[in-house]
Design a protein around this motif. Structure first.
Motif, PDB file in Angstrom:
ATOM      1  N   ASP A 229       0.859  -1.195   0.000  1.00  0.00           N
ATOM      2  CA  ASP A 229       0.000   0.000   0.000  1.00  0.00           C
ATOM      3  C   ASP A 229       0.892   1.240   0.000  1.00  0.00           C
ATOM      4  O   ASP A 229       1.210   1.798   1.054  1.00  0.00           O
ATOM      5  N   ALA A 231       0.108   4.190  -1.155  1.00  0.00           N
ATOM      6  CA  ALA A 231      -0.651   5.401  -0.828  1.00  0.00           C
ATOM      7  C   ALA A 231      -0.689   5.639   0.676  1.00  0.00           C
ATOM      8  O   ALA A 231      -0.663   6.783   1.131  1.00  0.00           O
ATOM      9  N   GLN A 272       2.771   3.141  -6.221  1.00  0.00           N
ATOM     10  CA  GLN A 272       1.602   3.835  -6.752  1.00  0.00           C
ATOM     11  C   GLN A 272       1.668   3.961  -8.267  1.00  0.00           C
ATOM     12  O   GLN A 272       0.642   3.891  -8.942  1.00  0.00           O
ATOM     13  N   ASP A 275       0.407   0.822  -9.884  1.00  0.00           N
ATOM     14  CA  ASP A 275      -0.961   0.425  -9.568  1.00  0.00           C
ATOM     15  C   ASP A 275      -1.863   0.726 -10.761  1.00  0.00           C
ATOM     16  O   ASP A 275      -2.106   1.888 -11.102  1.00  0.00           O
ATOM     17  N   LYS A 277      -4.939   0.506 -10.988  1.00  0.00           N
ATOM     18  CA  LYS A 277      -6.221   1.098 -10.617  1.00  0.00           C
ATOM     19  C   LYS A 277      -6.170   2.620 -10.609  1.00  0.00           C
ATOM     20  O   LYS A 277      -7.210   3.275 -10.637  1.00  0.00           O
ATOM     21  N   GLN A 278      -4.967   3.188 -10.540  1.00  0.00           N
ATOM     22  CA  GLN A 278      -4.832   4.635 -10.544  1.00  0.00           C
ATOM     23  C   GLN A 278      -4.980   5.173 -11.965  1.00  0.00           C
ATOM     24  O   GLN A 278      -4.764   4.464 -12.951  1.00  0.00           O
ATOM     25  N   THR A 279      -5.335   6.452 -12.061  1.00  0.00           N
ATOM     26  CA  THR A 279      -5.416   7.083 -13.372  1.00  0.00           C
ATOM     27  C   THR A 279      -4.012   7.284 -13.940  1.00  0.00           C
ATOM     28  O   THR A 279      -3.014   7.286 -13.200  1.00  0.00           O
ATOM     29  N   LYS A 280      -3.941   7.452 -15.234  1.00  0.00           N
ATOM     30  CA  LYS A 280      -2.639   7.638 -15.866  1.00  0.00           C
ATOM     31  C   LYS A 280      -1.961   8.912 -15.370  1.00  0.00           C
ATOM     32  O   LYS A 280      -0.728   8.967 -15.218  1.00  0.00           O
ATOM     33  N   VAL A 282      -2.182  10.245 -12.364  1.00  0.00           N
ATOM     34  CA  VAL A 282      -1.612   9.978 -11.042  1.00  0.00           C
ATOM     35  C   VAL A 282      -0.364   9.106 -11.166  1.00  0.00           C
ATOM     36  O   VAL A 282       0.651   9.349 -10.496  1.00  0.00           O
ATOM     37  N   ARG A 283      -0.399   8.100 -12.032  1.00  0.00           N
ATOM     38  CA  ARG A 283       0.750   7.208 -12.174  1.00  0.00           C
ATOM     39  C   ARG A 283       1.964   7.956 -12.711  1.00  0.00           C
ATOM     40  O   ARG A 283       3.092   7.739 -12.253  1.00  0.00           O
TER      41      ARG A 283
END
Length: 523
Positions: A229, A231, A272, A275, A277-280, A282-283
């Protein structure tokens, strides 16, 4: 017939106000019914009705006040066991305060108040204070036994609880020392790698010993990293980096090196970035943060003892960067394969424990890289491929891409029906200049939420400096494109709410493309 026992004295006859005595009786019955919140309010009301007891000679009122304070502390301890760790610590601190006041108010040594204070001190991590109070309980019971002639049943129970408290406090102290030792970098002075798995295991034993005791932000961050995790680990590591003295070390431990914290911060950012599941957006932001933290860690590191660790993290960063890159080309396929091969050939850190030597984070990144490689290879086999960049101004055409295998080229794809794109792209540099000038005027005059993603004239595919003839002209074109597509120039409030994220991603993609072209021209 046996004589009847003497009736209990009326509190009013002893100088205790009737309202205070009634409130205490209500609190006792509520506490026995496990209604600790109402019992605490009743004891507080009884203390208010009792008033001040400054007269030293008034032993009865002082004993009554001490009993009320001790009972309210018992309510606080019971409430703490019903809450989470942060709220429980507040209740335990209030219990310590009430027990201290009860001990000061009592005309004689008050063993029960000492015992409760020791239990509350241990609950907040003060094992030394808990042991001191436990020894004071035995001394108080012995002193009262000397006055009464024997140690009663209640005194024996208090001595037993005090000895159990000492054993728990010593066990907690052992777990605290273990946690502090695990949080030190492995390999001695000059090393910057903290064994995340060891810290996570030591933190679990520490919390099992005393659930409400704070383990420190560094131990919490390592536990989050061990669970994958990133985040949750990031804010705790920020707290460590922001503290001036102990840098979030576990209780009793020395401050870890700043470089070690930056390495952990880079690992959290890479988690992160990997991940899905995160938006591009954010990544990509986490990828940039990981590069920043790695650079700062290399600068703060005292030597090259952990160079292998930095190299592996750098290779993971490079792999994630090429995974997040758009485009279906042979060059991108080769880049993914090179990144995977580089991570496999990176040197193994010889001083690390199992959690970094066979790291689940790295395994997840490799799996994502192989999935991206297979996807690009399949799309290339179907004939899907991005348009190649235009030839350089000198007239020399770039060499054709090398095939990664010796298989014959795939058959040409069947004709596909053209689909309207939701994003309007200009067909030439001149048309793009005119379209962007009109868009800037429209953006300045637009109302909030009136524009859509299709209103943004994105540049045509290829280099932004393709129309320039000289090297200086190409550099000027790239500099102008950087100023034009800077994210701060786009007021996202002018776009509709459902398109704002897509507009931000599109602008960021163009900016990254221009930055890559600038680096290529600077070589």
């Amino acid at each position: 017939a046996p004589p009847r026992p003497a009736p209990a004295p009326n509190p009013c006859d002893l100088g205790i106000p009737g309202a205070a005595a009634k409130a205490k009786a209500d609190g006792d019955s509520q506490f026995r019914a496990n209604n600790v919140v109402a019992a605490r309010e009743s004891y507080t009301r009884a203390l208010d009705r009792l008033g001040a007891t400054d007269d030293v000679a008034d032993a009865t009122r002082r004993s009554f006040r001490a009993a009320l304070l001790s009972n309210r502390a018992a309510c606080e301890i019971a409430m703490a066991r019903q809450h989470g760790a942060s709220k429980a610590r507040v209740c335990y601190h209030r219990a310590i305060r009430d027990c201290t006041l009860a001990f000061e108010a009592a005309p004689a040594p008050y063993a029960r108040a000492m015992l409760r204070r020791g239990q509350a001190k241990l609950a907040v991590g003060n094992s030394a204070g808990a042991i001191e109070d436990a020894f004071s309980v035995e001394a108080a019971v012995v002193e009262m036994a000397a006055a009464d002639g024997e140690v009663g049943q209640r005194g024996q129970a208090e001595i037993k609880e005090a000895r159990e408290l000492v054993a728990k406090a010593r066990h907690f102290e052992t777990q605290r020392r273990r946690l502090a030792g695990a949080a030190r970098p492995r390999g001695g002075a000059g090393r910057v790698v903290i064994d995340v798995a060891a810290v996570s295991g030591a933190r679990k034993a520490f919390v099992d010993a005393v659930p409400s005791a704070p383990a420190g932000p560094l131990a919490d961050a390592c536990a989050a990293l061990a669970a994958g995790d990133g985040a949750a680990a990031g804010p705790r590591l920020d707290e460590c980096l922001g503290s001036a003295n102990a840098r979030g070390a576990p209780p009793g431990g020395g401050p870890p090196p700043r470089a070690a914290l930056l390495v952990l911060k880079a690992r959290a950012s890479l988690l992160q970035a990997g991940d899905a599941k995160q938006t591009k957006r954010v990544r990509n932001r986490m990828l940039m943060a990981a590069a920043t933290h790695l650079g700062l860690a290399k600068t703060a590191a005292p030597g090259q003892a952990d160079a292998a660790v930095f190299e592996r993290l750098t290779r993971r960063h490079a792999l994630l960067e090429v995974i997040l890159t758009d485009g279906v080309t042979h060059a991108r396929l080769r880049a993914i394969e090179d990144a995977l091969a580089g991570l496999r050939s990176a040197p193994k850190p010889c001083t690390l424990d199992e959690d970094l030597r066979h790291c689940s984070e790295e395994a997840a990144d490799r799996a994502a890289g192989m999935a991206a490689r297979d996807d690009v290879a399949m799309r290339l086999a179907r004939g899907e491929r991005d348009a190649p960049p235009p030839p350089p101004p000198s007239g020399r055409r770039p060499p054709p891409p090398r095939s990664s295998t010796n298989q014959p080229p795939p058959p040409p794809p069947p004709p596909m029906r053209a689909r309207p794109s939701p994003v309007r792209r200009s067909q030439s540099a001149v048309a793009h200049e005119r379209a962007f000038a009109a868009f800037e005027r429209r953006l300045a005059a637009a109302q909030e939420g009136s524009l859509r993603l299709a209103d943004v004239p994105l540049p045509p595919p290829g280099a932004v400096s393709a129309a320039a003839r000289t090297a200086s002209a190409r550099k000027r074109a790239v500099r102008a494109a950087l100023l034009r597509w800077h994210p701060d120039k786009f007021d996202l409030s002018k776009f509709s709410a459902e398109d704002r994220g897509a507009v931000a991603d599109a602008v960021a993609d163009v900016t990254r493309r221009v930055v890559k072209e600038k680096k290529r021209l600077a070589r």
